[in-house]
Scaffold this motif. Structure first.
Motif, PDB file in Angstrom:
ATOM      1  N   GLU A 166       0.835  -1.207   0.000  1.00  0.00           N
ATOM      2  CA  GLU A 166       0.000   0.000   0.000  1.00  0.00           C
ATOM      3  C   GLU A 166       0.871   1.260   0.000  1.00  0.00           C
ATOM      4  O   GLU A 166       0.616   2.208  -0.748  1.00  0.00           O
ATOM      5  CB  GLU A 166      -0.917   0.003   1.223  1.00  0.00           C
ATOM      6  CG  GLU A 166      -1.856   1.200   1.279  1.00  0.00           C
ATOM      7  CD  GLU A 166      -2.654   1.256   2.579  1.00  0.00           C
ATOM      8  OE1 GLU A 166      -3.366   2.249   2.780  1.00  0.00           O
ATOM      9  OE2 GLU A 166      -2.556   0.309   3.397  1.00  0.00           O
ATOM     10  N   VAL A 169       2.520   1.741  -3.426  1.00  0.00           N
ATOM     11  CA  VAL A 169       1.569   2.259  -4.421  1.00  0.00           C
ATOM     12  C   VAL A 169       1.407   3.771  -4.266  1.00  0.00           C
ATOM     13  O   VAL A 169       1.398   4.524  -5.253  1.00  0.00           O
ATOM     14  CB  VAL A 169       0.203   1.548  -4.280  1.00  0.00           C
ATOM     15  CG1 VAL A 169      -0.866   2.255  -5.107  1.00  0.00           C
ATOM     16  CG2 VAL A 169       0.318   0.085  -4.717  1.00  0.00           C
ATOM     17  N   LYS A 170       1.301   4.230  -3.005  1.00  0.00           N
ATOM     18  CA  LYS A 170       1.130   5.667  -2.760  1.00  0.00           C
ATOM     19  C   LYS A 170       2.381   6.444  -3.145  1.00  0.00           C
ATOM     20  O   LYS A 170       2.295   7.558  -3.684  1.00  0.00           O
ATOM     21  CB  LYS A 170       0.782   5.895  -1.288  1.00  0.00           C
ATOM     22  CG  LYS A 170      -0.644   5.472  -0.955  1.00  0.00           C
ATOM     23  CD  LYS A 170      -0.975   5.636   0.512  1.00  0.00           C
ATOM     24  CE  LYS A 170      -2.428   5.228   0.768  1.00  0.00           C
ATOM     25  NZ  LYS A 170      -2.778   5.276   2.198  1.00  0.00           N
ATOM     26  N   GLU A 172       4.511   5.555  -5.489  1.00  0.00           N
ATOM     27  CA  GLU A 172       4.565   5.568  -6.954  1.00  0.00           C
ATOM     28  C   GLU A 172       3.590   6.593  -7.530  1.00  0.00           C
ATOM     29  O   GLU A 172       3.875   7.210  -8.568  1.00  0.00           O
ATOM     30  CB  GLU A 172       4.262   4.170  -7.497  1.00  0.00           C
ATOM     31  CG  GLU A 172       5.413   3.187  -7.269  1.00  0.00           C
ATOM     32  CD  GLU A 172       5.106   1.782  -7.743  1.00  0.00           C
ATOM     33  OE1 GLU A 172       3.898   1.458  -7.849  1.00  0.00           O
ATOM     34  OE2 GLU A 172       6.051   1.019  -7.998  1.00  0.00           O
ATOM     35  N   TYR A 173       2.470   6.779  -6.851  1.00  0.00           N
ATOM     36  CA  TYR A 173       1.503   7.802  -7.262  1.00  0.00           C
ATOM     37  C   TYR A 173       2.122   9.199  -7.114  1.00  0.00           C
ATOM     38  O   TYR A 173       1.981  10.062  -7.990  1.00  0.00           O
ATOM     39  CB  TYR A 173       0.229   7.673  -6.425  1.00  0.00           C
ATOM     40  CG  TYR A 173      -0.882   8.616  -6.814  1.00  0.00           C
ATOM     41  CD1 TYR A 173      -1.152   8.910  -8.151  1.00  0.00           C
ATOM     42  CD2 TYR A 173      -1.677   9.217  -5.840  1.00  0.00           C
ATOM     43  CE1 TYR A 173      -2.180   9.767  -8.507  1.00  0.00           C
ATOM     44  CE2 TYR A 173      -2.713  10.086  -6.191  1.00  0.00           C
ATOM     45  CZ  TYR A 173      -2.945  10.353  -7.517  1.00  0.00           C
ATOM     46  OH  TYR A 173      -3.958  11.212  -7.876  1.00  0.00           O
TER      47      TYR A 173
END
Length: 248
Positions: A166, A169-170, A172-173
């Motif tokens: 999680e 992912v954040k 990479e965002y």
């Protein structure tokens, strides 16, 4: 003594393999020598990059630099008034919204920031308000400032996660957002996150930092200032050992 790989090797030799076998992760800044030394001897160790250093890099190399660029642009465009407003906005842009809300509350309560002094004719200073409204005004007027606010919020969300996937992912965002701005400072921060990604999101698993170490560093600096420097390193280290002991 020093900051090279040899220091880490000496430490690991001192504590021994049995002691190191119980270590799961090491928190450090982005000094590649330290990381490489630990990984060479103990490849299974997780490296956790300290959150403070990530945020500091964002504030110093992105927020501060973009503010200066925008200030310069406004001055060149013939709007010195708008440029002057940005001159004092550095800490506003770096602060969390909750901090600004608290400052506004302090102002409503008339909280004293600095006491008056007679010797130097120093006036009484109380907390000033309108911090949050000023912040919102800056975000509305400038796309890059609005992006800074988004990245700050996403970094907070990432570091509140207890799951590595999680958090990754954040992060990479955040990297995608920084690249899409096409701003050189944001793109620099994106590259920083990309290069150290695994060491950043491993915080979600281990949740450790170098905070205690930074506290010890401050103790060392204070002790050195008190003695106006110590030419004898061994004596100085003995003083630091005594300073660090728990007093009965």
């Amino acid at each position: 003594h020093g900051k090279k790989k040899a220091v880490v090797y000496e430490f690991m030799d001192h504590v021994g393999d049995e002691w190191m076998s119980k270590v799961e992760a090491v928190a450090c800044d982005m000094n590649s020598d330290f990381e490489e030394a630990f990984k060479e001897r103990y490849p299974k160790l997780d490296i956790v990059y300290d959150r403070f250093h990530i945020i500091k890099n964002f504030n110093d190399k992105v927020v501060s630099e973009i503010r200066k660029d925008e200030q310069k642009r406004l001055a060149e465009e013939g709007t010195p008034g708008a440029a002057k407003v940005l001159k004092n906005s550095r800490y506003i842009l770096m602060s969390k919204r909750s901090t600004l809300v608290q400052k506004d509350e302090n102002a409503r309560q008339g909280k004293l920031v600095s006491v008056p002094g007679e010797i130097f004719n120093k006036p009484e200073i109380r907390a000033h308000g309108d911090n949050e409204s000023w912040y919102d005004e800056l975000l509305e007027e400038n796309r890059l400032f609005f992006t800074i606010d988004i990245v700050k919020d996403l970094l907070d969300q990432a570091y509140s996660s207890n799951d590595e996937v999680e958090m990754c992912v954040k992060l990479e965002y955040i990297i995608d957002i920084c690249i899409e701005t096409e701003n050189s400072h944001f793109k620099w921060f994106a590259r920083l996150l990309q290069r150290h990604l695994s060491g950043i999101y491993s915080f979600a698993k281990h949740r450790i930092s170098t905070g205690k170490l930074e506290g010890i560093n401050n103790k060392i600096k204070t002790e050195r200032r008190k003695g106006y420097g110590y030419p004898d390193d061994e004596y100085f280290f003995l003083r630091l050992m005594e300073l660090s002991r728990k007093k009965p």
